[in-house]
Structures are given as structure tokens and as C-alpha cells.
Design an enzyme around this catalytic site. Structure first.
Site, PDB file in Angstrom:
ATOM      1  N   ARG A 192       2.784   7.799   9.003  1.00  0.00           N
ATOM      2  CA  ARG A 192       2.906   9.001   9.159  1.00  0.00           C
ATOM      3  C   ARG A 192       1.822  10.052   9.705  1.00  0.00           C
ATOM      4  NH1 ARG A 192       4.916   9.077   4.210  1.00  0.00           N
ATOM      5  NH2 ARG A 192       5.929  10.888   3.191  1.00  0.00           N
ATOM      6  N   HIS A 226      14.169   5.224  11.950  1.00  0.00           N
ATOM      7  CA  HIS A 226      13.119   5.154  10.588  1.00  0.00           C
ATOM      8  C   HIS A 226      14.198   6.614   9.337  1.00  0.00           C
ATOM      9  CE1 HIS A 226      11.088   5.324   7.448  1.00  0.00           C
ATOM     10  NE2 HIS A 226      10.460   3.948   7.295  1.00  0.00           N
ATOM     11  N   HIS A 265       7.433   4.499  12.696  1.00  0.00           N
ATOM     12  CA  HIS A 265       7.195   5.746  11.499  1.00  0.00           C
ATOM     13  C   HIS A 265       5.413   5.956  10.334  1.00  0.00           C
ATOM     14  CE1 HIS A 265       5.834   3.213   8.182  1.00  0.00           C
ATOM     15  NE2 HIS A 265       6.919   1.695   8.975  1.00  0.00           N
ATOM     16  N   GLU A 294      -0.838  -8.899  -0.976  1.00  0.00           N
ATOM     17  CA  GLU A 294      -0.673  -8.599   0.508  1.00  0.00           C
ATOM     18  C   GLU A 294      -2.387  -7.391   0.055  1.00  0.00           C
ATOM     19  OE1 GLU A 294       0.810  -5.678   2.369  1.00  0.00           O
ATOM     20  OE2 GLU A 294       1.546  -7.426   3.995  1.00  0.00           O
ATOM     21  N   GLU A 321      -1.623   4.960   3.215  1.00  0.00           N
ATOM     22  CA  GLU A 321      -1.869   3.382   2.934  1.00  0.00           C
ATOM     23  C   GLU A 321      -3.297   2.610   2.997  1.00  0.00           C
ATOM     24  OE1 GLU A 321      -0.164   5.128   5.201  1.00  0.00           O
ATOM     25  OE2 GLU A 321       1.774   4.060   4.950  1.00  0.00           O
ATOM     26  N   ASP A 376       0.393  -0.799   0.818  1.00  0.00           N
ATOM     27  CA  ASP A 376       0.177   0.123  -0.016  1.00  0.00           C
ATOM     28  C   ASP A 376       0.780   1.029  -0.134  1.00  0.00           C
ATOM     29  OD1 ASP A 376       0.987  -0.515   2.145  1.00  0.00           O
ATOM     30  OD2 ASP A 376      -0.986  -1.075   3.259  1.00  0.00           O
TER      31      ASP A 376
HETATM   32  C1  UD1 Z   1       6.536   4.526   3.075  1.00  0.00           C
HETATM   33  C2  UD1 Z   1       5.729   4.359   2.796  1.00  0.00           C
HETATM   34  C3  UD1 Z   1       5.322   3.643   3.859  1.00  0.00           C
HETATM   35  C4  UD1 Z   1       5.623   2.623   4.589  1.00  0.00           C
HETATM   36  C5  UD1 Z   1       7.343   2.403   4.768  1.00  0.00           C
HETATM   37  C6  UD1 Z   1       7.697   1.758   5.414  1.00  0.00           C
HETATM   38  C7  UD1 Z   1       4.176   6.131   1.678  1.00  0.00           C
HETATM   39  C8  UD1 Z   1       3.192   6.854   1.432  1.00  0.00           C
HETATM   40  N1  UD1 Z   1       4.741   5.388   2.619  1.00  0.00           N
HETATM   41  O1  UD1 Z   1       6.900   5.147   4.404  1.00  0.00           O
HETATM   42  O2  UD1 Z   1       4.039   2.313   3.632  1.00  0.00           O
HETATM   43  O3  UD1 Z   1       5.583   1.275   5.067  1.00  0.00           O
HETATM   44  O4  UD1 Z   1       7.625   3.563   3.552  1.00  0.00           O
HETATM   45  O5  UD1 Z   1       9.019   2.299   5.936  1.00  0.00           O
HETATM   46  O6  UD1 Z   1       4.684   5.019   0.414  1.00  0.00           O
HETATM   47  N2  UD1 Z   1      14.439   7.958   3.559  1.00  0.00           N
HETATM   48  C9  UD1 Z   1      16.011   7.954   3.874  1.00  0.00           C
HETATM   49  N3  UD1 Z   1      16.109   6.808   2.983  1.00  0.00           N
HETATM   50  C10 UD1 Z   1      16.038   5.669   2.983  1.00  0.00           C
HETATM   51  C11 UD1 Z   1      13.978   5.234   2.756  1.00  0.00           C
HETATM   52  C12 UD1 Z   1      14.124   7.123   3.109  1.00  0.00           C
HETATM   53  O7  UD1 Z   1      16.584   8.886   3.574  1.00  0.00           O
HETATM   54  O8  UD1 Z   1      16.436   4.079   2.793  1.00  0.00           O
HETATM   55  C13 UD1 Z   1      13.968   9.269   3.894  1.00  0.00           C
HETATM   56  C14 UD1 Z   1      14.059  10.155   2.951  1.00  0.00           C
HETATM   57  O9  UD1 Z   1      14.245  11.370   3.614  1.00  0.00           O
HETATM   58  C15 UD1 Z   1      12.167  10.646   2.505  1.00  0.00           C
HETATM   59  C16 UD1 Z   1      11.474  10.334   3.557  1.00  0.00           C
HETATM   60  O10 UD1 Z   1      12.554   9.087   4.176  1.00  0.00           O
HETATM   61  O11 UD1 Z   1      11.897  11.643   1.262  1.00  0.00           O
HETATM   62  C17 UD1 Z   1      10.598   9.361   3.251  1.00  0.00           C
HETATM   63  O12 UD1 Z   1      10.347   8.439   2.225  1.00  0.00           O
HETATM   64  P1  UD1 Z   1       9.054   7.674   1.587  1.00  0.00           P
HETATM   65  O13 UD1 Z   1       9.106   7.135   1.629  1.00  0.00           O
HETATM   66  O14 UD1 Z   1       8.052   9.205   1.552  1.00  0.00           O
HETATM   67  O15 UD1 Z   1       7.964   7.421   3.386  1.00  0.00           O
HETATM   68  P2  UD1 Z   1       8.261   6.241   4.248  1.00  0.00           P
HETATM   69  O16 UD1 Z   1       7.457   7.761   5.501  1.00  0.00           O
HETATM   70  O17 UD1 Z   1       9.589   5.883   4.628  1.00  0.00           O
HETATM   71  N1  UDP Z   2      12.924  -4.062   9.299  1.00  0.00           N
HETATM   72  C1  UDP Z   2      14.333  -4.462   8.771  1.00  0.00           C
HETATM   73  N2  UDP Z   2      15.144  -3.651   9.732  1.00  0.00           N
HETATM   74  C2  UDP Z   2      14.649  -2.370  10.748  1.00  0.00           C
HETATM   75  C3  UDP Z   2      13.428  -2.398  11.239  1.00  0.00           C
HETATM   76  C4  UDP Z   2      12.713  -3.527   9.841  1.00  0.00           C
HETATM   77  O1  UDP Z   2      14.720  -4.895   8.432  1.00  0.00           O
HETATM   78  O2  UDP Z   2      15.765  -1.845  11.109  1.00  0.00           O
HETATM   79  C5  UDP Z   2      11.615  -4.820   8.713  1.00  0.00           C
HETATM   80  C6  UDP Z   2      11.183  -5.196   9.038  1.00  0.00           C
HETATM   81  O3  UDP Z   2      11.245  -6.672   9.281  1.00  0.00           O
HETATM   82  C7  UDP Z   2      10.002  -5.700   8.165  1.00  0.00           C
HETATM   83  C8  UDP Z   2       9.833  -4.131   7.374  1.00  0.00           C
HETATM   84  O4  UDP Z   2      11.046  -3.764   7.917  1.00  0.00           O
HETATM   85  O5  UDP Z   2      10.190  -6.858   7.438  1.00  0.00           O
HETATM   86  C9  UDP Z   2       9.063  -3.043   8.171  1.00  0.00           C
HETATM   87  O6  UDP Z   2       9.082  -2.502   7.939  1.00  0.00           O
HETATM   88  P1  UDP Z   2       8.599  -0.652   7.868  1.00  0.00           P
HETATM   89  O7  UDP Z   2       8.245  -0.872   9.503  1.00  0.00           O
HETATM   90  O8  UDP Z   2       9.696  -0.275   7.159  1.00  0.00           O
HETATM   91  O9  UDP Z   2       7.291  -1.281   7.059  1.00  0.00           O
HETATM   92  P2  UDP Z   2       5.826  -1.631   6.984  1.00  0.00           P
HETATM   93  O10 UDP Z   2       5.637  -2.592   7.455  1.00  0.00           O
HETATM   94  O11 UDP Z   2       5.301  -0.734   7.860  1.00  0.00           O
HETATM   95  O12 UDP Z   2       5.445  -1.219   6.295  1.00  0.00           O
END
Ligand code: UD1
Ligand code: UDP
Length: 380
Positions: free
Chosen positions: A212, A243, A210, A117, A131, A95
Site C-alpha cells: 500500500r 497482484h 503490491h 511469524e 502491517e 500482519d
Molecule cells: C493484503 C495484506 C498484505 C499482504 C497482501 C498479500 C492487509 C491490510 N494487507 O494486501 O499485508 O502482504 O495481502 O498479497 O491485510 N483482490 C482480488 N482477488 C484476490 C485478492 C485481492 O480481487 O484474490 C483485490 C480485491 O479487490 C481486494 C483488493 O485486492 O479488495 C485488496 O485486497 P486486501 O486483502 O485488502 O489487500 P492486499 O493489497 O491484497
Molecule cells: N506468490 C505466488 N504467486 C504469485 C506471487 C507470489 O504464489 O504470483 C507467493 C510467494 O511465493 C510467497 C507469497 O505468495 O510465498 C507472497 O505473497 P505476497 O507477495 O502477496 O505477500 P507478502 O509476502 O508481501 O505478504
């Protein structure tokens, strides 16, 4: 038959990696992987661990990207990939913005979409945000709906998805865990050494956060609760891989840095994280994936969300839902730290999310039902 698998974030990589490996073993399929790189380092960490090298890498992550910005850039750039790859099926998972935007782009090109999923719902438009809407829209864009549980399948039926398109297969994260957990347990001593800051006998609480909808006041409350727990249980260690979203990093580091038994660490690779989940007395989390994995390792989950789409975990007794109210978080964690009967009941409840063989079931359906494009509608 060409299958293109779209991956954007860490959890999509973990949940689709076993499917990539499964599909590659079927001679019917020519499998390609496209990463939007909505995440960068967190995605690469997960892909690397499963040995997946993308065929296409859109490299789209921007610092603190907005939802519209990342969605718009995926639409344009993924369309180019579709033209180059010419797949018969696009696979999306979950999602995220990548899920929604890649499914929409494929639909615009009249390419069939398989949604892994499918059918998770809270029934609340803004929780989780965005999501809940992403996955509802992904449903109307998809041709195959791989539901993890019977309850998700019921949600899809209630939205008039045809029965023939719904397949209850379990959650592929249990496949990922099945493949990697043994590897972790076989090398336990190495992980103990890696996390030598944890005294051998000390209890540990693992934290992730993490979402929003928790940004701002919710996250501050969560940090207050963690600090209070750290003070109330000085012999218990709290480990928190933070995160990389700046909206998380900022407040967490400001509010929790410097507490002796609270360890703020970088996001961990999947093997380290499995070891931490296994080692933990409980996990305190708002993550979706963690709620599905923790019961597979016998670790209770305290879920810091107001609504969950994973009600199976609550009913099975593997998770409790506490929202972001500090008093409720502290009370729930304290109960699990203080009351061995309550802890044992949760720790021994069975994982409702599958048996670790979901990907084989998905492949079986696609082998049977997917057809190569034979012309007709103009696509490119
Ligand atoms: C995203 C997904 C969320 C998912 C989560 C898993 C959307 C709207 N949100 O949220 O559903 O649960 O990922 O973790 O798709 N960033 C880094 N390095 C990385 C990853 C992220 O620096 O490797 C920072 C960047 O500044 C980026 C920000 O995190 O702009 C947000 O990333 P984004 O993918 O937009 O949203 P998440 O909060 O990570
Ligand atoms: N995870 C990981 N390293 C971390 C935190 C989480 O590998 O430091 C893994 C976790 O085991 C799970 C996935 O990342 O499989 C979950 O990701 P996240 O919580 O970012 O996203 P969500 O599941 O809420 O979409």
C-alpha cells in the site's frame, strides 16, 4: 484440544499450510481451519495446492475493500465461528487485517492466541502500512509468539514479551518451500513448456509489487524503472505476475502493457511461482514472503521498499534495499545483470530464515504448553 487456524490472504495460506498438515498429525489436536477470504482467488489457489479445505469460509472479500470495512466484517463474522468451533487456541500468522482482527476477536472471547511469524519490526508506523501496526497489536493480543529469527525474538523482548512465551522456530515459509520446491524441480520440463514464451537461454527478472505504501507515485516510479530496464536489456525477459488489487492492476497495465520483453501475467499458483523464482536471475519485489524464499533458491532479491523488517536478508547478503526511486532500482538491477561477481556473492549467500522445520517446533511447543479450556472465565 481444539485448534482453530485463521487464514485470510495468499501468504498466510502458504505459510500456515505446512502447520495445518503438521498439527493434524498430532492426536492431541482437533484442527479446524477458518478462512476469512480477505483474498479470494489468490487464497484459493494457494489452499488448493496444499489440499486444504476450510471448515469455515467467511467469504468476505469485496472489490477494493477498505481496511476498516474488512476488519469490521471479520470481527463480527469470526466471532460467530468462535462460538460454533469453541477452540482452545486460535492460530494467526503475520500482519494482515485477518491476523489482527482474528486475534482481537479471540482475545474478546478469552481464547488463547498463537502468533506465527512474530516480532518482525521496521520501527516505522507507516512502513509497511498498515502491517507494522497490525503485527505490533497482534503481539499484545497473543499468548505464544513464534519468532522466525533471533532478531525478531529480541524485538519482542524489547517490548516486554515474557521470555517463556517467545519461541525462535524459523519461518514456516521455508517449510512450504522445502515441501514444494523438490516437486517443482522434479517436473522442470513441464514448467518450461508452460512458460514457453521464455527463450531457454534468456535471462529473466521476476517482479512482484503490491504494498500500500507504494500505491500512487511509488508504483508509477517502479513501472518507469521496469520499462527502462526492458529497453536497456532487450534480451532479458521481465516476468511480472500482477497482484489482483485494482490499485496495482490499473497503473501496471496502463504503464507496462505492450512492451515486447515485459510479460504481465496473472498471479501464479505457488508451484509455478517457485519455478519462476528458481528460473529468475533476480527478483525485484516489495513482497515479504518472496524475500524469505528467494535465498532458498539461490536467487538475489532487490527490495523496492524504504524500510524492511527482514534486515537479516540484507545482513546475510541475499537482498538489497532500494526503495521506489527509479534510478536506484535501475542501478541495482543493472549491477546484478552486468556484474557476475556481485550476482554470485548474493546468489550463494545462506538463507537466514530457517531450515524448513519450523512447523514441527511450533507443534512441539503447543503439545507441551497448550491446555484445553477448563471453565472459569465465561467465554461464550
Ligand atoms: C493484503 C495484506 C498484505 C499482504 C497482501 C498479500 C492487509 C491490510 N494487507 O494486501 O499485508 O502482504 O495481502 O498479497 O491485510 N483482490 C482480488 N482477488 C484476490 C485478492 C485481492 O480481487 O484474490 C483485490 C480485491 O479487490 C481486494 C483488493 O485486492 O479488495 C485488496 O485486497 P486486501 O486483502 O485488502 O489487500 P492486499 O493489497 O491484497
Ligand atoms: N506468490 C505466488 N504467486 C504469485 C506471487 C507470489 O504464489 O504470483 C507467493 C510467494 O511465493 C510467497 C507469497 O505468495 O510465498 C507472497 O505473497 P505476497 O507477495 O502477496 O505477500 P507478502 O509476502 O508481501 O505478504
Amino acid at each position: 484440544m481444539k485448534i482453530l487456524i485463521a487464514i485470510g490472504t495468499r501468504p498466510e495460506a502458504i505459510k500456515l499450510a505446512p502447520l495445518v498438515h503438521e498439527l493434524v498429525n498430532h492426536p492431541e489436536f482437533d484442527v479446524e481451519v477458518c478462512v476469512t477470504a480477505q483474498h479470494r482467488s489468490m487464497l484459493d489457489q494457494a489452499l488448493g495446492l496444499f489440499g486444504i479445505v476450510p471448515d469455515y469460509d467467511l467469504n468476505l472479500m469485496g472489490q477494493n475493500q477498505t481496511l476498516a470495512e474488512i476488519a469490521g466484517r471479520i470481527l463480527i463474522n469470526f466471532d460467530d465461528v468462535l462460538v460454533r468451533s469453541q477452540p482452545d487456541v486460535v492460530v494467526v500468522q503475520g500482519d494482515t487485517t485477518t491476523t489482527l482482527a482474528c486475534a482481537l476477536t479471540a482475545f474478546y472471547r478469552r481464547i488463547k492466541v498463537a502468533h506465527v511469524e512474530a516480532g518482525l519490526r521496521t520501527g516505522h508506523r507507516h512502513s509497511p502500512f498498515p502491517e507494522e501496526i497490525n503485527r505490533r497489536v497482534a503481539t499484545v493480543l497473543s499468548d505464544w509468539h513464534f519468532a522466525p529469527t533471533e532478531r525478531s525474538a529480541m524485538a519482542l523482548r524489547a517490548e516486554n514479551v515474557p521470555e517463556s512465551a517467545i519461541h525462535v522456530v524459523g519461518n514456516t515459509v521455508v517449510d512450504a518451500l522445502r515441501i514444494k520446491a523438490q516437486e517443482v524441480r522434479d517436473h522442470a520440463a513441464e514448467f518450461e513448456e508452460r512458460f514457453a514464451f521464455l527463450p531457454k537461454e534468456a535471462r529473466m527478472v521476476l517482479v512482484t509489487c503490491h504494498r500500500r505504501e507504494n500505491f500512487g507515485g511509488g508504483l508509477e516510479n517502479i513501472c518507469k524503472a521496469i520499462a527502462e530496464l526492458g529497453r536497456a536489456y532487450p534480451d532479458t525477459h521481465i516476468v511480472y505476475p500482477v497482484h489482483l488489487n485494482p490499485n496495482v492492476q490499473g497503473p501496471v497495465k496502463a504503464l507496462l502493457d505492450g512492451l515486447a520483453n515485459v510479460h504481465l501475467i496473472e498471479p501464479q499458483d505457488y508451484l509455478n511461482f517457485i519455478w519462476l523464482m528458481d528460473r529468475a536471475h533476480l527478483v525485484l519485489t516489495d513482497s515479504g514472503g518472496v524475500q524469505e524464499e528467494a535465498p532458498g533458491l539461490g536467487t538475489p532479491a532487490v527490495v523496492m521498499r524504504d524500510h524492511t523488517e527482514r534486515t537479516e536478508a540484507i545482513d546475510a547478503g541475499t537482498a538489497v534495499l532500494v526503495g521506489s526511486d527509479p534510478a536506484r532500482i535501475v542501478a541495482s538491477v543493472s549491477e546484478l545483470l552486468d556484474d557476475d561477481v556481485v550476482w554470485r556473492r548474493m546468489a550463494t549467500a545462506a538463507n537466514p530464515f530457517g531450515d524448513g522445520h519450523s512447523c514441527a517446533r511450533i507443534a512441539e511447543v503447543l503439545v507441551r504448553d497448550a491446555k484445553p479450556y477448563r471453565g472459569g472465565e465465561a467465554r461464550f
